[in-house]
Design a protein around this motif. Structure first.
Motif, PDB file in Angstrom:
ATOM      1  N   UNK A   1      -5.212  12.430  -9.704  1.00  0.00           N
ATOM      2  CA  UNK A   1      -6.631  12.764  -9.575  1.00  0.00           C
ATOM      3  C   UNK A   1      -7.506  11.655 -10.150  1.00  0.00           C
ATOM      4  N   UNK A   2      -7.066  11.041 -11.240  1.00  0.00           N
ATOM      5  CA  UNK A   2      -7.843   9.986 -11.883  1.00  0.00           C
ATOM      6  C   UNK A   2      -7.995   8.776 -10.966  1.00  0.00           C
ATOM      7  N   UNK A   3      -7.001   8.546 -10.116  1.00  0.00           N
ATOM      8  CA  UNK A   3      -6.997   7.383  -9.229  1.00  0.00           C
ATOM      9  C   UNK A   3      -7.420   7.728  -7.805  1.00  0.00           C
ATOM     10  N   UNK A   4      -8.170   8.797  -7.651  1.00  0.00           N
ATOM     11  CA  UNK A   4      -8.513   9.252  -6.298  1.00  0.00           C
ATOM     12  C   UNK A   4      -9.296   8.202  -5.514  1.00  0.00           C
ATOM     13  N   UNK A   5     -10.239   7.513  -6.164  1.00  0.00           N
ATOM     14  CA  UNK A   5     -11.017   6.485  -5.460  1.00  0.00           C
ATOM     15  C   UNK A   5     -10.121   5.339  -5.011  1.00  0.00           C
ATOM     16  N   UNK A   6      -9.182   4.961  -5.860  1.00  0.00           N
ATOM     17  CA  UNK A   6      -8.245   3.899  -5.519  1.00  0.00           C
ATOM     18  C   UNK A   6      -7.350   4.329  -4.355  1.00  0.00           C
ATOM     19  N   UNK A   7      -6.929   5.577  -4.374  1.00  0.00           N
ATOM     20  CA  UNK A   7      -6.103   6.115  -3.287  1.00  0.00           C
ATOM     21  C   UNK A   7      -6.872   6.093  -1.976  1.00  0.00           C
ATOM     22  N   UNK A   8      -8.144   6.489  -2.046  1.00  0.00           N
ATOM     23  CA  UNK A   8      -8.967   6.497  -0.835  1.00  0.00           C
ATOM     24  C   UNK A   8      -9.109   5.084  -0.263  1.00  0.00           C
ATOM     25  N   UNK A   9      -9.286   4.087  -1.139  1.00  0.00           N
ATOM     26  CA  UNK A   9      -9.404   2.700  -0.676  1.00  0.00           C
ATOM     27  C   UNK A   9      -8.115   2.242   0.003  1.00  0.00           C
ATOM     28  N   UNK A  10      -6.976   2.597  -0.609  1.00  0.00           N
ATOM     29  CA  UNK A  10      -5.692   2.205  -0.025  1.00  0.00           C
ATOM     30  C   UNK A  10      -5.464   2.885   1.322  1.00  0.00           C
ATOM     31  N   UNK A  11      -5.801   4.158   1.406  1.00  0.00           N
ATOM     32  CA  UNK A  11      -5.609   4.889   2.671  1.00  0.00           C
ATOM     33  C   UNK A  11      -6.511   4.334   3.756  1.00  0.00           C
ATOM     34  N   UNK A  12      -7.738   3.981   3.413  1.00  0.00           N
ATOM     35  CA  UNK A  12      -8.651   3.398   4.406  1.00  0.00           C
ATOM     36  C   UNK A  12      -8.139   2.054   4.901  1.00  0.00           C
ATOM     37  N   UNK A  13      -7.612   1.254   3.974  1.00  0.00           N
ATOM     38  CA  UNK A  13      -7.067  -0.046   4.365  1.00  0.00           C
ATOM     39  C   UNK A  13      -5.828   0.136   5.235  1.00  0.00           C
TER      40      UNK A  13
ATOM     41  N   UNK B   1       0.820  -1.218   0.000  1.00  0.00           N
ATOM     42  CA  UNK B   1       0.000   0.000   0.000  1.00  0.00           C
ATOM     43  C   UNK B   1       0.848   1.259   0.000  1.00  0.00           C
ATOM     44  N   UNK B   2       1.887   1.282   0.824  1.00  0.00           N
ATOM     45  CA  UNK B   2       2.728   2.478   0.881  1.00  0.00           C
ATOM     46  C   UNK B   2       3.495   2.673  -0.429  1.00  0.00           C
ATOM     47  N   UNK B   3       3.912   1.573  -1.044  1.00  0.00           N
ATOM     48  CA  UNK B   3       4.583   1.677  -2.343  1.00  0.00           C
ATOM     49  C   UNK B   3       3.637   2.230  -3.391  1.00  0.00           C
ATOM     50  N   UNK B   4       2.423   1.720  -3.403  1.00  0.00           N
ATOM     51  CA  UNK B   4       1.414   2.198  -4.348  1.00  0.00           C
ATOM     52  C   UNK B   4       1.154   3.683  -4.184  1.00  0.00           C
ATOM     53  N   UNK B   5       0.947   4.131  -2.959  1.00  0.00           N
ATOM     54  CA  UNK B   5       0.647   5.543  -2.704  1.00  0.00           C
ATOM     55  C   UNK B   5       1.836   6.431  -3.047  1.00  0.00           C
ATOM     56  N   UNK B   6       3.044   5.971  -2.740  1.00  0.00           N
ATOM     57  CA  UNK B   6       4.234   6.760  -3.057  1.00  0.00           C
ATOM     58  C   UNK B   6       4.379   6.942  -4.559  1.00  0.00           C
TER      59      UNK B   6
END
Length: 245
Positions: free
Chosen positions: A228-240, A212-217
């Protein structure tokens, strides 16, 4: 009364766009000055230029049928007059745009009957079967497709195959493929799926957190439009991630 209501709505819309700009635009952005100087007209410009492209608003089916009737007419004529696999794929693509997935699937299957190795028809079948959650059928089409073109649609087929394996709970095969996918294509969703597999199969919070941290970085280091296009995916990763800390 009506004038007051319009003023209230327009001011609320301006404030909403201003808040979005503060949260999502980089420091020093000219968009902030545009919103401050132009107020509501600036908010409309900001919405059209910065928000609308990322909303993926659904288009009503009746509107699609109306705007694409000529395309459908030509595609159906091509099937009748020529009838090769290419014409059936074209018809399937038009029907997919019109949300007529049943007829689209028939068209793609007809294309495969004409040309078993038609990658576009295999992709069409796979995407429809995934939508229908018929994952076993989707897997068959995707494996055939990837055997013929491992880089189809610049890795989109690879990602969809990983998602299919995940939905089938084929954890070992899914992990092996998704590990390959992130090395070859760096799909953000593959990192998220790998994190979920680490938790669901192994209960390995350390590995999940690393994915998750690699993905977000990587997303934060990517161009702004991609973030911005991946905002929903980012939100899911941050919640997890919050559940792991």
């Amino acid at each position: 009364m009506l004038t007051s209501a319009i003023a209230f709505v327009s001011q609320g819309f301006w404030m909403l766009m201003l808040f979005d700009c503060i949260r999502n635009e980089p420091k020093g952005s000219n968009w902030m000055w545009l919103l401050i100087m132009l107020n509501f007209p600036g908010a409309v410009i900001y919405f059209v230029a910065r928000k609308l492209p990322y909303l993926n608003l659904p288009v009503p089916s009746f509107f699609k049928r109306w705007t694409m009737k000529d395309a459908l007419w030509n595609a159906e004529a091509g099937v009748v007059n020529i009838g090769k696999s290419h014409q059936y794929v074209t018809l399937g693509n038009v029907l997919m745009e019109m949300d007529n997935v049943d007829r689209a699937l028939e068209a793609y299957r007809s294309a495969i009957e004409k040309e078993p190795g038609n990658t576009h028809a295999l992709w069409g079948c796979a995407t429809i079967e995934m939508q229908r959650q018929n994952f076993a059928a989707a897997r068959t089409s995707l494996e055939d497709l990837l055997d013929r073109d491992s880089e189809y649609k610049r890795g989109e087929a690879s990602l969809l195959y990983g998602k299919c394996l995940y939905e089938l709970q084929q954890w070992s095969v899914a992990k092996e493929h998704l590990d390959f996918d992130v090395k070859r294509w760096s799909h953000s969703e593959s990192f998220l799926l790998l994190a979920k597999i680490a938790l669901d199969r192994d209960g390995d919070k350390v590995a999940a957190k690393s994915y998750l941290t690699t993905m977000l970085a990587r997303l934060k280091a990517s161009p702004r439009y991609n973030y911005r296009k991946n905002r929903d995916l980012i939100r899911s990763a941050e919640n997890l991630l919050k559940t792991l800390n």
